[in-house]
Design a protein around this motif. Structure first.
Motif, PDB file in Angstrom:
ATOM      1  N   GLY A 360       0.675  -1.138   0.035  1.00  0.00           N
ATOM      2  CA  GLY A 360      -0.128  -0.219  -0.042  1.00  0.00           C
ATOM      3  C   GLY A 360       0.792   1.410  -0.074  1.00  0.00           C
ATOM      4  O   GLY A 360       0.375   2.248   0.357  1.00  0.00           O
ATOM      5  N   LEU A 361       2.135   1.201  -0.407  1.00  0.00           N
ATOM      6  CA  LEU A 361       2.967   2.254  -0.363  1.00  0.00           C
ATOM      7  C   LEU A 361       2.870   3.411  -1.629  1.00  0.00           C
ATOM      8  O   LEU A 361       3.576   4.395  -1.594  1.00  0.00           O
ATOM      9  CB  LEU A 361       4.446   1.919  -0.456  1.00  0.00           C
ATOM     10  N   GLY A 362       1.818   2.974  -2.416  1.00  0.00           N
ATOM     11  CA  GLY A 362       1.783   3.873  -3.485  1.00  0.00           C
ATOM     12  C   GLY A 362       0.794   5.221  -3.235  1.00  0.00           C
ATOM     13  O   GLY A 362       0.549   5.468  -2.020  1.00  0.00           O
ATOM     14  N   PRO A 363       0.480   5.904  -4.244  1.00  0.00           N
ATOM     15  CA  PRO A 363      -0.141   7.086  -4.030  1.00  0.00           C
ATOM     16  C   PRO A 363      -1.763   6.941  -3.827  1.00  0.00           C
ATOM     17  O   PRO A 363      -2.054   5.616  -3.918  1.00  0.00           O
ATOM     18  CB  PRO A 363      -0.235   7.887  -5.286  1.00  0.00           C
ATOM     19  N   PHE A 389       1.347  12.343  -3.562  1.00  0.00           N
ATOM     20  CA  PHE A 389       2.384  11.789  -4.096  1.00  0.00           C
ATOM     21  C   PHE A 389       3.650  12.481  -3.164  1.00  0.00           C
ATOM     22  O   PHE A 389       4.497  11.656  -2.551  1.00  0.00           O
ATOM     23  CB  PHE A 389       2.818  12.057  -5.705  1.00  0.00           C
ATOM     24  N   VAL A 390       3.739  13.645  -2.785  1.00  0.00           N
ATOM     25  CA  VAL A 390       4.871  14.068  -2.072  1.00  0.00           C
ATOM     26  C   VAL A 390       4.575  13.607  -0.683  1.00  0.00           C
ATOM     27  O   VAL A 390       5.481  13.411  -0.035  1.00  0.00           O
ATOM     28  CB  VAL A 390       4.715  15.831  -2.169  1.00  0.00           C
ATOM     29  N   PRO A 391       3.369  13.828   0.067  1.00  0.00           N
ATOM     30  CA  PRO A 391       3.353  13.184   1.359  1.00  0.00           C
ATOM     31  C   PRO A 391       3.721  11.823   1.673  1.00  0.00           C
ATOM     32  O   PRO A 391       4.480  11.314   2.377  1.00  0.00           O
ATOM     33  CB  PRO A 391       1.936  13.520   1.865  1.00  0.00           C
ATOM     34  N   LYS A 392       3.502  11.123   0.744  1.00  0.00           N
ATOM     35  CA  LYS A 392       3.546   9.501   0.628  1.00  0.00           C
ATOM     36  C   LYS A 392       5.160   9.134   0.362  1.00  0.00           C
ATOM     37  O   LYS A 392       5.525   8.575   1.147  1.00  0.00           O
ATOM     38  CB  LYS A 392       2.776   8.794  -0.125  1.00  0.00           C
ATOM     39  N   ALA A 393       5.599  10.008  -0.431  1.00  0.00           N
ATOM     40  CA  ALA A 393       7.162   9.918  -0.624  1.00  0.00           C
ATOM     41  C   ALA A 393       7.985  10.327   0.505  1.00  0.00           C
ATOM     42  O   ALA A 393       8.907   9.557   1.001  1.00  0.00           O
ATOM     43  CB  ALA A 393       7.833  10.818  -1.907  1.00  0.00           C
ATOM     44  N   LEU A 394       7.599  11.344   1.364  1.00  0.00           N
ATOM     45  CA  LEU A 394       8.295  11.711   2.577  1.00  0.00           C
ATOM     46  C   LEU A 394       8.028  10.629   3.457  1.00  0.00           C
ATOM     47  O   LEU A 394       9.056  10.449   4.470  1.00  0.00           O
ATOM     48  CB  LEU A 394       7.539  13.056   2.962  1.00  0.00           C
ATOM     49  N   VAL A 395       6.944  10.057   3.802  1.00  0.00           N
ATOM     50  CA  VAL A 395       6.492   9.275   4.947  1.00  0.00           C
ATOM     51  C   VAL A 395       7.443   7.966   4.547  1.00  0.00           C
ATOM     52  O   VAL A 395       8.217   7.112   5.296  1.00  0.00           O
ATOM     53  CB  VAL A 395       5.224   8.897   4.810  1.00  0.00           C
ATOM     54  N   ASN A 396       7.572   7.491   3.212  1.00  0.00           N
ATOM     55  CA  ASN A 396       8.182   6.398   2.964  1.00  0.00           C
ATOM     56  C   ASN A 396       9.901   6.510   3.156  1.00  0.00           C
ATOM     57  O   ASN A 396      10.322   5.622   3.717  1.00  0.00           O
ATOM     58  CB  ASN A 396       8.236   6.234   1.174  1.00  0.00           C
TER      59      ASN A 396
END
Length: 433
Positions: A360-363, A389-396
């Motif tokens: 579930g790491l996608g947008p 995209f940006v919030p999820k990338a930062l969390v990842n």
């Protein structure tokens, strides 16, 4: 999170979305081998800028394309695997018929694969690009392996074999970039997935003239109906167990007692014990008979076989501990975190019992496998949320950095050792190592 990390990630978003636009423009239906190859070539060229080189192997079914692995020169550090897939469910003619293509409406990006899973591939790019920019030494000291399934929408077992051949046994994490099913302001990851068994059942009877010899006929359709009623009754929503009859066929003409019938069905469950028990009950129909000719001259016979099976991905300590890292990263970023069980399959089903696995790491997005958009009739097509995209990338990035710091405690990492990590680090260390 550091302001410079956020600023860089935001600056990289336009290029990331252009990469996504190019992927969406390529039809990559599972059985479109040239389209799968074109998508793999585009992805390979994109990630070459980060030092990745390709390795591919044909899928077991020759009708499908080649699985793809992207790797960098091996180093002594830990291994992080990031997974996506090359195929989508839309034949070219469906995309044309429904005018289904790249289209941006407000925050929603519509198009084939925007959520499942080309948006996830784009987010892998944004995550790694951001990680490399902010911690080049840490990026260089990590074995990043990006794996793409050529036929995830149909079957995954041979891709699991491909992954296990490439990944070392001590791989720190398998991160699957299927879409995030949450809403804006949430991070919604996958804690488990149902297993699925698909069955073919054939019933054999005895043909007879329906007018003059009806008593001597053994009706194969009636036998199939008995089977269907029995196995459908296994469905139990309280135990998250479902049996679905997806296809039936039988008989020839109405003046003949049918001598054969068939059906294809599937069974799904989260709990391995529930799954195994239902599987056994369905297979127990093999060689059974409950319908006979009225004159006793013949009896029907049932044949049941499994035609495809993917076992459940249940809740497990390794996934739970990974979830705790992403929870911390999400909450540090001011986002709500959710862990959900999902009924659909992913490559996690064939990897979770070999490596610590998270999905579930996608947008964020919705309506996977849907190509029609008709608001008047309640239809909306697949889309991904641009602003996710940006919030999820930062969390990842934040969570992956924590994994690497736990693997190599002397590495300072991108972020300071926040107090909240102290409660999960000892457990994570025993799972990840």
């Amino acid at each position: 999170m550091p302001n410079d990390l956020t600023a860089f990630c935001q600056s990289a978003l336009p290029g990331t979305l252009d990469f996504l636009r190019q992927m969406v423009g390529l039809n990559s239906f599972t059985e479109n081998r040239p389209g799968i190859a074109a998508n793999a070539d585009l992805i390979t060229r994109q990630f070459a800028a980060l030092g990745f080189s390709p390795t591919s192997t044909p899928a077991l079914n020759p009708a499908f394309g080649d699985h793809l692995a992207l790797t960098r020169p091996k180093v002594a550090g830990p291994t992080i695997a990031l997974l996506s897939h090359l195929d989508t469910v839309y034949p070219p003619e469906e995309e044309i018929r429904n005018h289904f293509r790249w289209e941006v409406i407000g925050d929603r990006i519509y198009g084939p694969g925007t959520n499942d899973i080309k948006g996830g591939t784009a987010l892998i790019w944004l995550t790694l690009l951001t990680f490399k920019k902010m911690d080049p030494a840490g990026f260089a000291a990590t074995n990043w392996v990006i794996l793409f399934n050529a036929c995830e929408e149909v079957v995954s077992e041979d891709f699991g074999d491909f992954c296990r051949q490439i990944l070392p046994a001590d791989t720190a994490a398998c991160l699957i970039f299927e879409g995030d099913g949450g809403i804006p302001g949430e991070v919604s990851l996958v804690s488990s997935r149902k297993g699925r068994a698909a069955f073919r059942v054939r019933t054999e009877g005895k043909a007879a003239h329906a007018g003059t010899q009806h008593p001597s006929g053994a009706n194969a359709i009636l036998q199939l109906a008995d089977f269907i009623r029995d196995v459908s009754a296994l469905t139990d929503y309280r135990r998250d167990l479902t049996v679905n009859i997806g296809q039936i066929a039988g008989g020839t003409v109405p003046n003949r007692v049918p001598h054969e019938a068939s059906a294809i069905l599937e069974m799904r469950a989260f709990d391995p014990v529930v799954y195994a028990a239902a599987r056994e009950k369905i297979l127990a129909w093999n060689d059974r008979s409950s319908v006979s000719a009225s004159d006793g001259s013949s009896a029907c016979r049932v044949r049941v076989e499994i035609i495809h099976e993917t076992v459940p991905w249940p809740r497990n300590p390794a996934t739970d501990q990974m979830l705790s890292l992403w929870r911390t990263a999400a909450e540090d970023a001011g986002l709500t975190f959710l862990a959900k069980d999902r009924g659909g399959l992913s490559d996690g089903n064939v990897l979770w019992n070999h490596f610590p696995t998270l999905d579930g790491l996608g947008p964020q997005g919705e309506n996977s496998h849907c190509s029609e958009r008709d608001p008047a009739h309640g239809k909306d097509a697949e889309w991904a949320a641009r602003n996710s995209f940006v919030p999820k990338a930062l969390v990842n990035v934040h969570a992956i950095d924590t994994i690497l710091r736990l693997q190599t405690p002397d590495k300072p990492g991108l972020s300071t050792a926040l107090p909240s990590y102290s409660t999960v680090a000892p457990q994570i260390r025993t799972i990840i190592k």
